[in-house]
Design an enzyme around this catalytic site. Structure first.
Site, mmCIF file in Angstrom:
data_model
loop_
_atom_site.group_PDB
_atom_site.id
_atom_site.type_symbol
_atom_site.label_atom_id
_atom_site.label_comp_id
_atom_site.label_asym_id
_atom_site.label_seq_id
_atom_site.Cartn_x
_atom_site.Cartn_y
_atom_site.Cartn_z
ATOM 1 N N LYS A 35 -47.479 99.884 -61.081
ATOM 2 C CA LYS A 35 -46.349 98.945 -61.015
ATOM 3 C C LYS A 35 -46.352 98.038 -62.248
ATOM 4 O O LYS A 35 -47.347 97.995 -62.984
ATOM 5 C CB LYS A 35 -46.469 98.110 -59.731
ATOM 6 C CG LYS A 35 -47.735 97.269 -59.666
ATOM 7 C CD LYS A 35 -47.907 96.624 -58.295
ATOM 8 C CE LYS A 35 -49.198 95.842 -58.240
ATOM 9 N NZ LYS A 35 -49.472 95.301 -56.898
ATOM 10 N N ARG A 131 -48.158 88.709 -45.610
ATOM 11 C CA ARG A 131 -47.168 88.961 -46.638
ATOM 12 C C ARG A 131 -46.221 90.004 -46.028
ATOM 13 O O ARG A 131 -45.352 89.643 -45.268
ATOM 14 C CB ARG A 131 -47.869 89.414 -47.930
ATOM 15 C CG ARG A 131 -47.048 89.172 -49.160
ATOM 16 C CD ARG A 131 -47.862 89.391 -50.434
ATOM 17 N NE ARG A 131 -48.396 90.752 -50.554
ATOM 18 C CZ ARG A 131 -49.040 91.195 -51.624
ATOM 19 N NH1 ARG A 131 -49.248 90.410 -52.665
ATOM 20 N NH2 ARG A 131 -49.505 92.429 -51.676
ATOM 21 N N TYR A 263 -48.555 71.603 -82.201
ATOM 22 C CA TYR A 263 -47.672 70.713 -81.430
ATOM 23 C C TYR A 263 -48.483 69.695 -80.643
ATOM 24 O O TYR A 263 -49.479 70.039 -80.013
ATOM 25 C CB TYR A 263 -46.831 71.524 -80.442
ATOM 26 C CG TYR A 263 -45.687 72.268 -81.077
ATOM 27 C CD1 TYR A 263 -44.636 71.592 -81.699
ATOM 28 C CD2 TYR A 263 -45.641 73.662 -81.039
ATOM 29 C CE1 TYR A 263 -43.578 72.287 -82.277
ATOM 30 C CE2 TYR A 263 -44.588 74.360 -81.602
ATOM 31 C CZ TYR A 263 -43.558 73.670 -82.228
ATOM 32 O OH TYR A 263 -42.513 74.351 -82.794
ATOM 33 N N MET A 311 -44.879 79.173 -79.768
ATOM 34 C CA MET A 311 -44.086 80.323 -79.305
ATOM 35 C C MET A 311 -44.515 81.615 -80.013
ATOM 36 O O MET A 311 -44.642 82.661 -79.372
ATOM 37 C CB MET A 311 -42.611 80.046 -79.579
ATOM 38 C CG MET A 311 -41.680 81.040 -78.961
ATOM 39 S SD MET A 311 -40.010 80.369 -79.122
ATOM 40 C CE MET A 311 -39.100 81.552 -78.201
#
Ligand code: PLP
Length: 364
Positions: A35, A131, A263, A311
């Site tokens: 998956k 679940r 940053y 980023m």
């Protein structure tokens, strides 16, 4: 030349890890869980590596199952969450898929569907994960309803462990599951196939979750990460990393004590330092939560990241990496640096790192 970031996927590692799962599984068959694009490694790349050995593939999306069939894979394919709408059922039969059934309206949809051939079912029981799945008390009725349908080829039982990797283990859920399976086996006078084990259960409790009627469902171990990295590393488990995320240093700054990096200036140099800038950032899937000190390999030398991940870039400490500069290869995780170690530093798990790999990252 293109941006130097790429993910190298090693088919031999995938096969090695699959074979390890196979040995643990004994007489069981294995669904190779592919998956999420093979946990970010590429669905077809993973399936291709296991083509001759995988007993079956497990995934979520009809479209991905179709891709496997179109690529010539003839093994059983299991839809782990079942189908999502009545309109899917005809395709399920057409593609010869197996499906989980976890809700009673899925049984109703199946009963109303026209199918080209009957479908093998894995009836999902909720044994404590809360679940997906039927309560154990509902199992008998669901089994009977399914077995009565001409649309159904066979019914196996399935459950999923909440704590196979942690302290509680599988004992309670397993006992509940086995009691259901035993009651139903006696009532029906035939052995029911079943499917229990994720990687953690297979690695920790193989003798309890395997057998000739079992299908195991290894996922993360195929990709060479540990489901319980704080107890046993992937290497200890004998697993090989399937993905190595590599890039290069594309810039270098020499900074003085008191200067900051990145940053927010969250890292401040306390001595003269050399800072390498690596072409890899959170838009590539590198975790932004990885703070200063996250391990990273400069060529083959272990170093650390500095400051916040941007980023498209992150910073690495080159102060003690003599000779490293622009063009020096960097390993973000994989061979030589377990993804589990990077994940731990970022407060997450290797599963998330792999699955978050961004589509813009070349896979080679
Ligand atoms: C993802 C998944 C698995 C595989 O789990 P791993 O921890 O990656 O081995 C097994 N079973 C189900 C139902 C899953 O959703």
């Amino acid at each position: 030349m293109s941006r130097p970031l790429f993910a190298a996927v090693d088919p031999h590692a995938l096969l090695h890890n699959y074979r390890l799962a196979r040995r643990l599984g004994g007489a069981s068959r294995l669904w190779a869980v592919v998956k999420a694009h093979g946990y970010g490694h590429g669905l077809l790349r993973v399936a291709q590596a296991l083509r001759d050995e995988a007993d079956g593939f497990a995934l979520l999306e009809l479209a991905e199952a179709r891709l496997l069939r179109q690529a010539g894979f003839t093994q059983p394919i299991l839809l782990l969450e079942g189908f999502f709408a009545a309109g899917d059922i005809a395709q399920l039969a057409e593609l010869q898929l197996c499906t989980a059934i976890h809700r009673s309206d899925q049984i109703a949809m199946l009963a109303a569907a026209e199918v080209a051939r009957p479908i093998p079912i894995f009836l999902k029981l909720n044994t404590g994960m809360n679940r997906l799945g039927f309560r154990p008390t509902e199992a008998g009725a669901a089994l009977d309803a399914l077995r009565a349908l001409p649309q159904v080829a066979s019914v196996s039982l399935m459950t999923h462990f909440a704590d196979a990797d942690c302290g509680r283990g599988i004992a309670d859920q397993l006992a509940l599951f086995q009691s259901v399976r035993q009651i139903q086996t006696q009532r029906l006078g035939q052995n029911l196939g079943y499917s229990l084990a994720n990687s953690a259960a297979l690695l920790r409790f193989a003798d309890q979750v395997t057998g000739p009627d079992a299908w195991c469902r290894p996922g993360i171990m195929l990709y060479g990460a540990s489901p319980f990295p704080d107890q046993r590393s992937a290497a200890d488990l004998g697993l090989l990393p399937a993905m190595t995320l590599r890039s290069e240093i594309i810039g270098v700054q020499t900074i003085a004590p008191g200067e900051r990096v990145g940053y927010g200036g969250t890292f401040t140099a306390d001595r003269p330092m050399r800072v390498g800038v690596v072409a890899c950032g959170y838009a590539d899937g590198y975790p932004r939560h990885a703070g200063t000190g996250t391990p990273i390999l400069v060529h083959e030398q272990l170093s650390r990241t500095l400051g916040r991940v941007s980023m498209d870039m992150l910073a690495v400490d080159l102060t003690d990496c003599a000779g490293a500069g622009v063009g020096t290869p960097v390993t973000l995780w994989g061979e030589g640096l377990p993804a589990d170690d990077v994940a731990t530093a970022a407060g997450t798990i290797a599963y998330e790192l792999f699955c978050a790999l961004a589509p813009r990252v070349r896979v080679a």
